[in-house]
Design a protein around this motif. Structure first.
Motif, mmCIF file in Angstrom:
data_model
loop_
_atom_site.group_PDB
_atom_site.id
_atom_site.type_symbol
_atom_site.label_atom_id
_atom_site.label_comp_id
_atom_site.label_asym_id
_atom_site.label_seq_id
_atom_site.Cartn_x
_atom_site.Cartn_y
_atom_site.Cartn_z
ATOM 1 N N LEU A 54 0.819 -1.212 0.000
ATOM 2 C CA LEU A 54 0.000 0.000 0.000
ATOM 3 C C LEU A 54 0.857 1.268 0.000
ATOM 4 O O LEU A 54 0.544 2.228 -0.710
ATOM 5 N N PHE A 89 2.074 2.496 -3.247
ATOM 6 C CA PHE A 89 1.100 3.199 -4.077
ATOM 7 C C PHE A 89 0.728 4.554 -3.479
ATOM 8 O O PHE A 89 -0.251 5.175 -3.878
ATOM 9 N N PHE A 96 0.018 5.439 -0.138
ATOM 10 C CA PHE A 96 -0.749 5.568 1.100
ATOM 11 C C PHE A 96 0.213 5.783 2.267
ATOM 12 O O PHE A 96 1.284 5.172 2.320
ATOM 13 N N LEU A 154 -6.749 6.143 2.630
ATOM 14 C CA LEU A 154 -6.932 4.709 2.419
ATOM 15 C C LEU A 154 -8.361 4.306 2.770
ATOM 16 O O LEU A 154 -8.982 3.516 2.062
ATOM 17 N N ALA A 192 -10.491 5.210 -0.102
ATOM 18 C CA ALA A 192 -10.221 4.336 -1.254
ATOM 19 C C ALA A 192 -10.893 2.975 -1.078
ATOM 20 O O ALA A 192 -11.428 2.407 -2.037
ATOM 21 N N THR A 244 -5.599 4.900 -5.912
ATOM 22 C CA THR A 244 -4.448 5.183 -5.042
ATOM 23 C C THR A 244 -3.951 6.612 -5.233
ATOM 24 O O THR A 244 -4.177 7.222 -6.284
ATOM 25 N N THR A 295 -3.848 1.797 -10.255
ATOM 26 C CA THR A 295 -4.986 1.054 -9.709
ATOM 27 C C THR A 295 -4.668 -0.434 -9.591
ATOM 28 O O THR A 295 -5.059 -1.225 -10.450
#
Length: 118
Positions: free
Chosen positions: A36, A39, A41, A49, A52, A82, A87
């Motif tokens: 994560l 990307f 976060f 997050l 998302a 993200t 994605t």
């Protein structure tokens, strides 16, 4: 299939995101955290997050459900928006307890990175 029921009541706790999904020291969450964070976060922006994950449930159909006497487990596979603008495909697992109408986040599992996400 259909979308996650009662999404407007979804429970995605701050502790679940910070202490599990974004924790590089959590024994079963550290690989998810590295994924994560790759990307974009970040712990300090944990609401990004959360948003998302809810958006993922809003835009993707349920791919599997498993009912027990405790409740129903829902799995949703699809692209996750993200901060990096890519994605990745993830599975987000939710649980709705029997006699309730509140989906609770269980986990997020990286599935694969699409060809446009490399």
């Amino acid at each position: 299939m259909t979308r996650l029921p009662y999404l407007d009541r979804a429970v995605v706790p701050e502790a679940k995101i910070i202490n599990y999904l974004l924790s590089v020291s959590h024994s079963s969450g550290r690989a998810k955290a590295r994924f994560l964070k790759g990307f974009g976060f970040r712990d300090q922006d944990w609401l990004t997050l959360r948003e998302a994950i809810v958006a993922h449930a809003r835009t993707n159909d349920i791919t599997a459900s498993h009912r027990t006497h405790f409740g129903t487990r829902y799995e949703i596979d699809g692209p996750l928006p993200t901060p990096a603008g890519r994605t990745p495909i993830v599975r987000v697992v939710w649980f709705v307890e029997a006699q309730e109408n509140v989906p609770r986040l269980v986990t997020l599992i990286p599935r694969r990175i699409g060809t446009d996400d490399q």
